[in-house]
Design a protein around this motif. Sequence first.
Motif, PDB file in Angstrom:
ATOM      1  N   GLN A 213      46.081 -26.802 -23.527  1.00  0.00           N
ATOM      2  CA  GLN A 213      46.958 -27.245 -24.554  1.00  0.00           C
ATOM      3  C   GLN A 213      48.329 -26.441 -24.114  1.00  0.00           C
ATOM      4  O   GLN A 213      48.199 -25.222 -23.756  1.00  0.00           O
TER       5      GLN A 213
ATOM      6  N   GLU B 217      40.441 -24.771 -25.435  1.00  0.00           N
ATOM      7  CA  GLU B 217      41.377 -25.669 -25.011  1.00  0.00           C
ATOM      8  C   GLU B 217      42.464 -24.980 -24.384  1.00  0.00           C
ATOM      9  O   GLU B 217      43.466 -25.017 -24.697  1.00  0.00           O
TER      10      GLU B 217
ATOM     11  N   ILE C 241      41.685 -33.738 -25.379  1.00  0.00           N
ATOM     12  CA  ILE C 241      41.060 -32.504 -25.699  1.00  0.00           C
ATOM     13  C   ILE C 241      39.593 -32.750 -25.307  1.00  0.00           C
ATOM     14  O   ILE C 241      39.141 -33.860 -25.416  1.00  0.00           O
ATOM     15  N   LYS C 242      38.984 -31.559 -24.659  1.00  0.00           N
ATOM     16  CA  LYS C 242      37.826 -31.595 -23.729  1.00  0.00           C
ATOM     17  C   LYS C 242      36.573 -31.494 -24.684  1.00  0.00           C
ATOM     18  O   LYS C 242      35.697 -31.999 -24.585  1.00  0.00           O
TER      19      LYS C 242
ATOM     20  N   LEU D 254      36.210 -27.293 -31.037  1.00  0.00           N
ATOM     21  CA  LEU D 254      37.419 -27.365 -31.468  1.00  0.00           C
ATOM     22  C   LEU D 254      37.358 -27.453 -33.349  1.00  0.00           C
ATOM     23  O   LEU D 254      38.196 -26.807 -34.114  1.00  0.00           O
TER      24      LEU D 254
END
Length: 228
Positions: A69, A66, A180-181, A186
């Motif tokens: 962020q 990510e 959040i991709k 994650l």
Amino acid sequence: MIQKTYNDMWAIFCSALEKGQCEIDQNIGNKNDTRRGITALAYLESNNKSVVNEIDHFLNQVQQIEPEQFYHPINELHLTILSIITCIAGFKLTDINPTEYARIFYQAFNGIDPIEIEFKGVTASSSCVVIQGFPVGSSLDLLRDRLRKHFKASGLRSSIDSRYKITTAHVSVIRFHTEIKDKDKLKILFKKYRNYSFGTVKFTKFELVFNNWYQNLSITEKLANYSI
């Protein structure tokens, strides 16, 4: 008690992640954000670099998943001892007498031993990721109680515990700046680090600062410092 707080945070994060309801902080990088406050804190880097390096290694792995962020810079990672004046819009240092705040800050350290914190595991909320901290001994609670007592007795402006009474010893490391991709990758990484030992820090250096919401060093002004 502290572990339960961290576990509750984790449950909230997992639910928000699955539902796509993580809170995005729109103020990150906003030059018009005038929220300022007064905080007693201790920086990790000036107290223990090996733990900082462990945290940095973790953050580098998260960034690969990510990259968009917001990652708190390593030299800004800190343990919040107590928020004396919670960040509010428009608050200026000229609104108070910093010398009087420094005097109370120094008073609170009389007879205080170094504060030892074991950093083990990560958790998250719907808006941020933190490194879990667990106090070893009672020094942190004693210092916090001293600060509460002395500032209340002083009559100086404060808003201690106005948002919530701080009981944990965590370090905030990531704030969600965009959606959040890859939530699956994650979550897998976070689970890997849920009980990871980052090491123990014996804090001996403390500061009282005028700060913004994100504790950016470019805005922070040191009002007092104390070494045990």
